[in-house]
Every structure is written in structure tokens, then in C-alpha cells.
Motif scaffolding. Structure first.
Motif, PDB file in Angstrom:
ATOM      1  N   ALA A   1       0.830  -1.206   0.000  1.00 48.52           N
ATOM      2  CA  ALA A   1       0.000   0.000   0.000  1.00 48.52           C
ATOM      3  C   ALA A   1       0.862   1.252   0.000  1.00 48.52           C
ATOM      4  O   ALA A   1       0.603   2.205  -0.755  1.00 48.52           O
ATOM      5  CB  ALA A   1      -0.937  -0.012   1.205  1.00 48.52           C
TER       6      ALA A   1
ATOM      7  N   TYR B   1       1.307   3.928  -3.098  1.00 47.09           N
ATOM      8  CA  TYR B   1       1.026   5.349  -2.854  1.00 47.09           C
ATOM      9  C   TYR B   1       2.168   6.213  -3.380  1.00 47.09           C
ATOM     10  O   TYR B   1       1.940   7.224  -4.074  1.00 47.09           O
ATOM     11  CB  TYR B   1       0.834   5.572  -1.363  1.00 47.09           C
ATOM     12  CG  TYR B   1       0.332   6.944  -0.993  1.00 47.09           C
ATOM     13  CD1 TYR B   1      -1.029   7.187  -0.862  1.00 47.09           C
ATOM     14  CD2 TYR B   1       1.211   8.002  -0.761  1.00 47.09           C
ATOM     15  CE1 TYR B   1      -1.506   8.448  -0.516  1.00 47.09           C
ATOM     16  CE2 TYR B   1       0.745   9.259  -0.417  1.00 47.09           C
ATOM     17  CZ  TYR B   1      -0.609   9.484  -0.292  1.00 47.09           C
ATOM     18  OH  TYR B   1      -1.063  10.735   0.043  1.00 47.09           O
TER      19      TYR B   1
ATOM     20  N   TYR C   1      -6.924   7.339  -1.459  1.00 41.00           N
ATOM     21  CA  TYR C   1      -6.684   7.371  -0.017  1.00 41.00           C
ATOM     22  C   TYR C   1      -6.846   8.818   0.446  1.00 41.00           C
ATOM     23  O   TYR C   1      -6.220   9.731  -0.113  1.00 41.00           O
ATOM     24  CB  TYR C   1      -5.280   6.883   0.334  1.00 41.00           C
ATOM     25  CG  TYR C   1      -4.949   7.090   1.793  1.00 41.00           C
ATOM     26  CD1 TYR C   1      -5.512   6.287   2.772  1.00 41.00           C
ATOM     27  CD2 TYR C   1      -4.092   8.114   2.193  1.00 41.00           C
ATOM     28  CE1 TYR C   1      -5.235   6.485   4.115  1.00 41.00           C
ATOM     29  CE2 TYR C   1      -3.803   8.323   3.527  1.00 41.00           C
ATOM     30  CZ  TYR C   1      -4.373   7.505   4.483  1.00 41.00           C
ATOM     31  OH  TYR C   1      -4.096   7.714   5.807  1.00 41.00           O
TER      32      TYR C   1
ATOM     33  N   TYR D   1      -9.340  -2.292  -0.797  1.00 40.34           N
ATOM     34  CA  TYR D   1      -7.981  -2.725  -1.136  1.00 40.34           C
ATOM     35  C   TYR D   1      -7.927  -4.253  -1.204  1.00 40.34           C
ATOM     36  O   TYR D   1      -7.403  -4.845  -2.158  1.00 40.34           O
ATOM     37  CB  TYR D   1      -7.003  -2.196  -0.084  1.00 40.34           C
ATOM     38  CG  TYR D   1      -5.544  -2.286  -0.464  1.00 40.34           C
ATOM     39  CD1 TYR D   1      -4.823  -1.145  -0.805  1.00 40.34           C
ATOM     40  CD2 TYR D   1      -4.862  -3.499  -0.474  1.00 40.34           C
ATOM     41  CE1 TYR D   1      -3.475  -1.215  -1.145  1.00 40.34           C
ATOM     42  CE2 TYR D   1      -3.527  -3.582  -0.819  1.00 40.34           C
ATOM     43  CZ  TYR D   1      -2.834  -2.439  -1.152  1.00 40.34           C
ATOM     44  OH  TYR D   1      -1.511  -2.523  -1.500  1.00 40.34           O
TER      45      TYR D   1
ATOM     46  N   ILE E   1      -2.790   3.847  -5.990  1.00 41.54           N
ATOM     47  CA  ILE E   1      -3.401   4.555  -4.863  1.00 41.54           C
ATOM     48  C   ILE E   1      -3.108   6.039  -5.034  1.00 41.54           C
ATOM     49  O   ILE E   1      -1.956   6.464  -5.032  1.00 41.54           O
ATOM     50  CB  ILE E   1      -2.861   4.065  -3.512  1.00 41.54           C
ATOM     51  CG1 ILE E   1      -3.190   2.584  -3.328  1.00 41.54           C
ATOM     52  CG2 ILE E   1      -3.471   4.876  -2.379  1.00 41.54           C
ATOM     53  CD1 ILE E   1      -2.682   2.015  -2.023  1.00 41.54           C
TER      54      ILE E   1
END
Length: 709
Positions: free
Chosen positions: A280, A284, A376, A401, A413
Motif C-alpha cells: 500500500a 502510494y 486514499y 484494497y 493509490i
């Protein structure tokens, strides 16, 4: 905000290449055990390209001349940086000096009490014989800059990184020092609230102010470094998402730092959170800082047991996620010179990092080609979820997710601060999991994305608040959702169901022979217009009495239905909007019902349509990454270790990697010349059907890369 884009020179700097780094923390008292040649030789066993070593701040591990900068007690007449750097450079390794501004000695507290954080009663925060310093004080903004200058001017370091530069360092409380009070008053016109209250707009303003103050200090160090020695890399460790309890009070928001670092570095050390946290964070950074080099720490150890190795099986897939999503691993080893240490993890991690070295050419300049973006929203986590960030926001994000992972859908993301047309143009599907807080500009970019042909998928209270948490008079997406909000939510839906109204609807593909699906939690009451398709509606709770959690067997009859939509969708401009008015993503995360994950995934597959260009058939514990280089496409397959699930409040790590067999990978691709497996060292013969190339991976151990030339 738009993502930061930077033009790289033809000849890359060393930190812009694929790297494998070691983070070596030396404890006071271990200096005499450190032999530079042995340290460098051990780093080479990991195929490291660089390593970091203690520099200064709390204590100096070099021959500092800065007044009152204490040297490590056992350093004697040694200078670790002067001893180690020449040996490392002779062997082709780079060295970064670690600085830590988080606390200072009692000598400083007596001479400069204004440098230190204070509680609401004016007391300093003691930690390990020191006191916590304030990011708005002179220690950070004057004294630490002297240390930075000394390191840059006197040592041939290749980089410098900041550890723990933050408010509320080492789990201490809010700072109420005179500097914070004065600066916040000047910036906002308000006094710092004496209590943490997430319903207080002034507290929310203060919280946002902390993020920006830390960013100012990161910039200040970066500017100084560039004045003195621009060829040295500057990076500051940060954490995202799962570490909200650490990042939020600390004022850590990497979105505000991107342009003030040469490399973006995130920490990924806690192991009691979701197992996909490394992926994650890497996704990002890959999405929001695409043209910056990216590093991520991974701990050899468990956070509270710094000399005890995490299981090999867990570390393997932890590092695999980092590599697959474009982030160089920075392995953190603490206490390696201790008399008490767990050495069992060394050999397998050396194997993994050497493999990353062999695969470096497949890492360099690999770009995500995902057609789906998952948003996010730190604004939502702070300004809407407040003191319940997991229950009110993160569990929604986690649920979507997980649905994407288990259904093998590639995705990026995207930060809520970077929602603009320029950043959305490359996607076909945009997912907003209970993204309650949103600015007007971001909302218009989302609506334009749908009008121009994209699919927008939202859940629950998305768009009902502005970015600072103020409830909107009219939700942002009422028109786009094709209906009318009724103005309230329905709560306490334990033992309720979703009624399947249209069995053959595309959103219900693969669900099978059932009339109902489980529901719980809350839902927004929404009345869609006649143009919308409504495949699922609410069946109210079937209970023994109001507030009970179960029905009496003899009276568990479903005899009441409603027309309240749980799922509705339809056209908007050239595109489509999909609205789950319940907490579908959160429910999937909490309960794990496969059907709920399939619903979430089906909404994405329907939105992708002809844009879908990869299909992977594999068990749900296999994660994929889909990236592109100039002459090839790469599909990473990552095998999550499995174990017996326990409900203890601590995530029990998977202990066993079970090889997966006969995984099929289909790509929509032209001009294919060869398909290879890097880890297995096999060449595969593809089948071609209607513009798709299909291969079967005979067996996956921990990590494989399928290379389509």
C-alpha cells in the motif's frame, strides 16, 4: 494539487538507480565492536549498494565540534564516520549519515529551555534521560542545522536521512510550548485547544498546521544541503495509512514533503497491522511521486523486540511487495552487535536481497499500467473519522484494497490532494471508499472524469463533507448518482440482508444461487431516479427483538423488504457512477465474506470493460503487480504466507508459504516475442485467443516475475 514531476538527467545519480540498502543502528556501547572492513563485508553479503550509519543529533558517533553536542559515551577517540566511509567507498558502497532531532540532553534543557516540547502544565517530556525537543524551537531550526552543516562539510557522506523528526516524539503528548502557541496564533488567529477534540474545528486546524510545520523543517534542511553539497541525497522517513496513531500526532504527511526530498522514504516496521501495508505504501509513492526515487524500510525484527527476527516467510513477502511496486528495500537491522541477538533471519534475507540485485534491470524505470485508481484520503481519516479512524474510514479503504488484491485487479493509490484531471486521465475506474471529505475542486475533477467516460465507484458517505470536515448542505455527488439523498442514515443493521433484485446483473456475476447477501452497519438512505439500475435493496434486521444480534430459529422468517437501494448505478455523461449506499467495503474487511468482495470487484470489472488488459486466475492469497518497461510488460506474482486465523487483536503472521500451481496469466498484448519466468528460469509458450496471450505458471513459491517481451 498535481503530482510533482521532475526531469531526470541522462546520467542517473546513484540514488536514482535501483538500490538495496541496510539501515544499521549502532547502540551506545557497541562502538568498540565495529570493524569497518567486517561491517562492509557483511553489507556485501546482502548485495547492498548503500547503508546508513549513526551520525548525530541525540548523540554523535563522530568527532563533533558543535558545542554541547554529546559524543557517544563509548566512542573514545574513534570517529565512526571517518573510519567507515573510506572502506565503504573503496568497495563501491554509499554511506548515509542518520540524524535524529527528536530529543536532547539535560545540558541543553538547562541552557535553552525554550527548545523543548511542553505539556499543558509547562513540563518537559522526559525520554531515556533526555527531553523531547519541539520542531518549532531552536534545537530543530538552529542547532540541528549546525550538525547538518558539520556533517556535510567535514565528511564524504553520500546521503543524510532524518529519523523521528516530528511532534510528540517517542509517544509523548501534544506540545504546548511558547513557540507553538505563538506561531499557531500568528498563523491561525487561534489558541491551541487544551484538549484533543475531533469535533472542534480549531483542533482540526491545529492538526493540519502540525503537518505543514514539519514540512517547513524538511524543506529547511533540504535547502541547506543544496547550498553546501547538492550531490548528497536528503531523505526523511515518514509513515502512511496504517500508522495513523504515529503519523497524525507527529505531523507526518508525505504529500507536503515530496518536492523537499531527493528520495521519498517511508518506514514499514510495525507487523501487527494489515499484511499488505508495504504494498500500500509503495503503491502510494509510485502513484503520487512517480518521478522520484522511492525507498522503504523493512525491519529485520518485530517492533517491540528489536533483536528478535521476524519469521522468514513474513519477511519474504514483505520485501517482495516493496520491490514489485517500485520501492527499493532498506533493511533495518538494530542491535546486530549486541551480545544477545537472533541471527536466524540473516541468511534468507541475504538470499532475497541478492535476488533483488539480480532482478535490478526489471525494477529500473518500471511504471504501473493499472487502469484503476483507489483514493486514499488523509483528510477523511482526520477530519471525518476523528477519534475513530479505523472504524469510520480505514476499514472502508482496507476493504476495497483487499477486494482488489483477492480478485487480482491491478490498481494505483491516489492521494485525495492530487485529485485533478491531469492525474485522472490515465485511468478508466476511480474508487472512492467512504471518501467523506473532499474539496469542491476535487469533486469537480471526479465528476468530469465520469462525464468524460470514466467509471466512479463510491461507498457510504462519500462527498458529504468539505475537506476540513464541515457537513455540506448538499452532498457533492447527488446529481452524479442520479437521485436524491433523504437526509439521514439508517444504523444498527446487524442481521439485515441485501435483497437480490436482478439476479443476472453484471454486478452479481459469479454470486450464484442465492436470494440474499449479508448486511450490517449503517447505510445512507438514497432515492435513485428511474434511470438507475438497482440490483440490491435492503431487507431490515431479522432479530428476536430490537438490539438483539440474532433471531429465534422458529421466527427467522424474512417477511419485510424495502425499496432502499444498497447498490445503484447508471450513466453520467459519457461514463458511469456506481454507489454502494451501505458500508460494503468495511463489511468485507471485517467479515471477509467472499460475496461482498466479489460485488466490489465486479463493479470495477464492469467499469473497465474493454479497457481490461490483464486477467489472472490464482488463489486469493496471490497478489499481482502489473508494470511496464520500454520493451516489455512485467507481471509480479507474490505469494502471501498462510496460517491459522486467530481473533487476538494482533495479526498473527503467516508461517507457511504454500506453493501455488498452474496460475494462468492473460494479457492483451501485441508483438509478443517471448515469455519468461525469472525466478523459475523457464520459458513459456503462450496461447493466443482474440488478441489475448495466455500463459500458465506451473508453480509459484514466494515471488515470481512473468516477463512478456
Amino acid at each position: 494539487m498535481e503530482q510533482q514531476h521532475h526531469t531526470s538527467p541522462q546520467d542517473k545519480k546513484w540514488w536514482e538507480e535501483p538500490n538495496r540498502l541496510l539501515l544499521i543502528n549502532i547502540r551506545e556501547g557497541d562502538e568498540h565492536k565495529l570493524v569497518p572492513e567486517e561491517l562492509v563485508a557483511n553489507a556485501q553479503k546482502f548485495d547492498a549498494t548503500a547503508f546508513s550509519l549513526n551520525g548525530g543529533g541525540i548523540v554523535a558517533f563522530y568527532d563533533t565540534k558543535v558545542l554541547d553536542h554529546p559524543k557517544s559515551k563509548s566512542l573514545g577517540d574513534r570517529d565512526l564516520l571517518a573510519d567507515v566511509i573510506p572502506v565503504a567507498h573503496r568497495e563501491g558502497l554509499k554511506v548515509l549519515a542518520r540524524i535524529d532531532p527528536s530529543c536532547a540532553s539535560k545540558i541543553h534543557s538547562e541552557k535553552h529551555p525554550e527548545w523543548f516540547s511542553r505539556d499543558k502544565d509547562g513540563n518537559m517530556y522526559p525520554v531515556s534521560g533526555h527531553y523531547v525537543t519541539c520542531p518549532n524551537g531552536g534545537y530543530y531550526n538552529e542547532y540541528m542545522l549546525l550538525i547538518v552543516r558539520e556533517l556535510l562539510e567535514n565528511y564524504d557522506i553520500d546521503g543524510m536521512w532524518n529519523n523521528h523528526g516530528k511532534f510528540s516524539a517517542w509517544d509523548t503528548g501534544t506540545c504546548y510550548c511558547n513557540n507553538c502557541r505563538r506561531i499557531f496564533k500568528e498563523d491561525s488567529g487561534f489558541d491551541i485547544p487544551m484538549e484533543e477534540d475531533w469535533k472542534d474545528p480549531i483542533w482540526l486546524t491545529f492538526n493540519e498546521w502540525r503537518y505543514k510545520q514539519i514540512a517547513k523543517w524538511i524543506k529547511k534542511v533540504h535547502d541547506l544541503k543544496n547550498q553546501i553539497k547538492p550531490e548528497v541525497v536528503w531523505t526523511a522517513a515518514v509513515q502512511l495509512m496504517e500508522s495513523w496513531d504515529f503519523s497524525r500526532p507527529g505531523g507526518w504527511d508525505v504529500d507536503y514533503w515530496i518536492e523537499h526530498q531527493d528520495v521519498i522514504t517511508v518506514e514499514c516496521q510495525r507487523r501487527y497491522t494489515v499484511p499488505w501495508w508495504p504494498g500500500a505504501q509503495a503503491k502510494y509513492l509510485q502513484t503520487n511521486a512517480p518521478d522520484k526515487p522511492r525507498w522503504m524500510t523493512a525491519s529485520y525484527f518485530y517492533p517491540w523486540w528489536r533483536v528478535y527476527s521476524a519469521p522468514e516467510e513474513e519477511n519474504r513477502f514483505w520485501l517482495a511487495q516493496q520491490f514489485a511496486f517500485g520501492t527499493s528495500t532498506w533493511l533495518h537491522i538494530n542491535g546486530g552487535y549486541s551480545d544477545y541477538f537472533d541471527r536466524r533471519g540473516y541468511k534468507p534475507l541475504q538470499e532475497v536481497m541478492n535476488r533483488q540485485g539480480r532482478w535490478a534491470e526489471y525494477f529500473d524505470d518500471a511504471k504501473s499500467v493499472a487502469k484503476t485508481a483507489l483514493v486514499y484520503s488523509r483528510f477523511t481519516m482526520d477530519n471525518y473519522a476523528g477519534d475513530s479512524p479505523e472504524k469510520k474510514y480505514l476499514d472502508h479503504f482496507r476493504g476495497y484494497y483487499l477486494a482488489l488484491i483477492e480478485n487480482h485487479i491491478p490498481f494505483d493509490i491516489l492521494s485525495d490532494k492530487f485529485l485533478c484531471s491531469k492525474n485522472l486521465d490515465k485511468y478508466s475506474v476511480l474508487i472512492l471508499p467512504n471518501t467523506a471529505c473532499m474539496s469542491d475542486d476535487s469533486a469537480e475533477a471526479v465528476r468530469k472524469f465520469a462525464r468524460d467516460g470514466g467509471t466512479v465507484i463510491t461507498t457510504f458517505e462519500t462527498g458529504m463533507f468539505d475537506e476540513m470536515g464541515k457537513k455540506r448542505d448538499k452532498p457533492l455527488f447527488e446529481e452524479a448518482f442520479g437521485g436524491e439523498y433523504l437526509g439521514y442514515t439508517r444504523d444498527n443493521l446487524k442481521s439485515s440482508y441485501a435483497n437480490i433484485e436482478i439476479r443476472d446483473d453484471e454486478m452479481l456475476k459469479g454470486i450464484g444461487d442465492t436470494d440474499i447477501l449479508p448486511n450490517d452497519g449503517s447505510m445512507v438512505l438514497f432515492r435513485p431516479d428511474a434511470s438507475r439500475t438497482v440490483p440490491l435493496t435492503l431487507i431490515p434486521p431479522v432479530q428476536a427483538h430490537a438490539g438483539s444480534t440474532i433471531s429465534i430459529p422458529e421466527y427467522s422468517l424474512i417477511d419485510v423488504t424495502t425499496d432502499h437501494p444498497i447498490l445503484s448505478y447508471g450513466g453520467y455523461g459519457e461514463g458511469k457512477t456506481v454507489y454502494f449506499s451501505n458500508q460494503m467495503d468495511l463489511l468485507f474487511y471485517r467479515y471477509g465474506f467472499r460475496d461482498l468482495g466479489m460485488l466490489l470487484a465486479n463493479a470495477v470489472w464492469a467499469g473497465l470493460g474493454e479497457a481490461a488488459d490483464i486477467i489472472v486466475s490464482a488463489p486469493e492469497n496471490i497478489e499481482i503487480a502489473y508494470v511496464s518497461q520500454s520493451e516489455r510488460k512485467l507481471v509480479h506474482l507474490i505469494n502471501y504466507p498462510v496460517g491459522i486465523h486467530l481473533n487476538t487483536g494482533w495479526r498473527r503472521p503467516g508461517q507457511t508459504i504454500i506453493p501455488a500451481k498452474d496460475i494462468t496469466v492473460k494479457l492483451k498484448i501485441e508483438n509478443l516475442t517471448k515469455v519468461r519466468l525469472l525466478n523459475s528460469n523457464l520459458t513459456l509458450e503462450p496461447k493466443y485467443v482474440n488478441g489475448w496471450a495466455e500463459v500458465t505458471v506451473p508453480e509459484l513459491s514466494d515471488h515470481e516475475i512473468v516477463v512478456f517481451e
